[in-house]
Design an enzyme around this catalytic site. Structure first.
Site, mmCIF file in Angstrom:
data_model
loop_
_atom_site.group_PDB
_atom_site.id
_atom_site.type_symbol
_atom_site.label_atom_id
_atom_site.label_comp_id
_atom_site.label_asym_id
_atom_site.label_seq_id
_atom_site.Cartn_x
_atom_site.Cartn_y
_atom_site.Cartn_z
ATOM 1 C CE LYS A 1 -4.087 -1.788 -0.281
ATOM 2 N NZ LYS A 1 -4.987 -1.489 -1.392
ATOM 3 C CB SER B 1 -3.791 -11.192 2.622
ATOM 4 O OG SER B 1 -2.648 -10.459 2.232
HETATM 5 C C1 PLP Z 1 -2.645 -7.414 3.642
HETATM 6 C C2 PLP Z 1 -3.357 -7.087 2.386
HETATM 7 N N1 PLP Z 1 -3.389 -8.005 1.421
HETATM 8 C C3 PLP Z 1 -4.032 -7.763 0.256
HETATM 9 C C4 PLP Z 1 -4.727 -6.592 0.021
HETATM 10 C C5 PLP Z 1 -5.489 -6.420 -1.273
HETATM 11 O O1 PLP Z 1 -4.978 -5.449 -2.132
HETATM 12 P P1 PLP Z 1 -5.913 -4.549 -3.042
HETATM 13 O O2 PLP Z 1 -6.552 -3.514 -2.168
HETATM 14 O O3 PLP Z 1 -4.978 -3.934 -4.040
HETATM 15 O O4 PLP Z 1 -6.947 -5.406 -3.685
HETATM 16 C C6 PLP Z 1 -4.710 -5.636 1.011
HETATM 17 C C7 PLP Z 1 -5.462 -4.406 0.799
HETATM 18 O O5 PLP Z 1 -6.015 -3.779 1.640
HETATM 19 C C8 PLP Z 1 -4.014 -5.886 2.215
HETATM 20 O O6 PLP Z 1 -3.999 -4.971 3.198
#
Ligand code: PLP
Length: 322
Positions: free
Chosen positions: A54, A269
């Site tokens: 991010k 994630s």
């Molecule tokens: C830890 C984590 N993994 C994956 C994502 C997913 O990314 P995106 O917002 O680009 O779909 C986020 C987004 O908030 C995240 O914080």
């Protein structure tokens, strides 16, 4: 050079920490590869200054608002976020002289609140049971009542996918001539949209864009299911070739496998994303599979997922992972 050390010119030289965002390594995971012709690559977004993918998005959102004359120093930015975007915005806002208020569910891990406060952000908590949708609702309501806030709103702002279209994807294309599949988690959809669009433009429809989604009712921190009723406006479903569901238990199991088999320390994630990447790799005879390591595990220490027995953890109420 001794001992096989290969310093590609030291990652570059930058005027400040905001400029240093991106330029992340692409790491081959040889032990996890199901067959010799299939190569699995982890794009280490955890190596960004605040530890997540991010940073790219937060910089893009703020630069975009500055370019359009929508913000001025001293103004308060307001954003709903499960943590990573908030932490990244907090760092960049502090460097550039903006204030930041984030709206976040009250059941995220305490490390996230600490990191936000560490960079000087103010936190407004939304009801944990309502997940990220609850945070979005409350932030939209606050912004409607007080026009002095500027809300970048990553769910609906093209600067979010553009950070990947003009950054992450170009870095991947610099290293690989062929990509059979690109796998990422789906939160706002920015990672999948920006990378997906650029990779398809450069490599054609041969590259498959695959989303890792949590099962409905089994939240994985940072991810959302499109079936839960909210499709972020930046999402163009035609870019996605497939979405594959991952259980909370599998996300944790794979977070541990990355650590135990490849010594890759990642957040939950990323466990879900790796699970999907390996499933896709198993379906191929050859080619490169690239997946995103969205963040590392420092923000999840208190959950015990790296140290407690897997069965004990996977049986916990999944809402605590949100
Ligand atoms: C830890 C984590 N993994 C994956 C994502 C997913 O990314 P995106 O917002 O680009 O779909 C986020 C987004 O908030 C995240 O914080």
């Amino acid at each position: 050079m001794g001992h096989g050390v290969r310093n590609r010119p030291c990652g570059g030289r930058y005027g400040d920490i905001v400029e240093a965002i991106g330029h992340t390594p692409l790491i081959e995971l040889k032990r996890l590869s199901p067959k010799p012709g299939v190569r699995i690559w982890a794009k280490l977004e955890s190596r960004n200054p605040t530890g997540s993918v991010k940073d790219r998005v937060a910089r893009s959102l703020i630069l975009d608002a500055e370019d359009k004359g929508l913000i001025r120093p001293g103004q308060t930015l307001l954003e709903p976020t499960s943590g990573n975007t908030g932490i990244a915005l907090a760092m960049i806002a502090a460097r550039k002289g903006y204030k930041l208020k984030v709206v976040m569910p009250d059941n995220v891990t305490p490390e996230r609140s600490d990191l936000l406060r560490m960079y000087g952000a103010e936190i407004v908590y939304s009801e944990g049971a309502k997940g990220s949708n609850g945070a979005v609702e409350l932030a939209l309501d606050m912004a409607a009542k007080d026009p002095s806030y500027y809300m970048p709103y990553q769910y609906g702002n093209q600067a979010n996918p553009d950070a990947h279209y003009n950054g992450t994807a170009l870095e991947i294309l610099e290293e690989l001539d062929e990509v059979s599949a690109f796998v990422a988690g789906l939160g706002t959809g920015g990672t999948l949209m920006g990378n997906g669009r650029r990779l398809k433009e450069e490599l054609g429809d041969k590259v498959k864009i695959v989303a890792a989604e949590p099962m409905q009712g089994e939240p994985v921190q940072g991810l959302r299911s499109l079936d839960d009723g909210f499709i972020p406006p930046i999402i163009d479903l035609s870019i996605l070739d497939r979405k594959i569901f991952v259980t909370n238990r599998d996300a944790i199991l794979w977070t541990r496998r990355l650590l135990d088999e490849e010594q890759l320390f990642a957040g939950v994630s990323t466990g879900a994303i790796a699970r999907v990447a390996l499933r896709i790799a198993g379906e191929l005879d050859e080619g490169n599979v690239v997946f995103i390591v969205a963040d590392d595990g420092t923000k999840y220490f208190s959950s015990g997922i790296y140290t407690r027995p897997i069965d004990e953890i996977a049986n916990l109420d999944s809402t605590v992972w949100w």
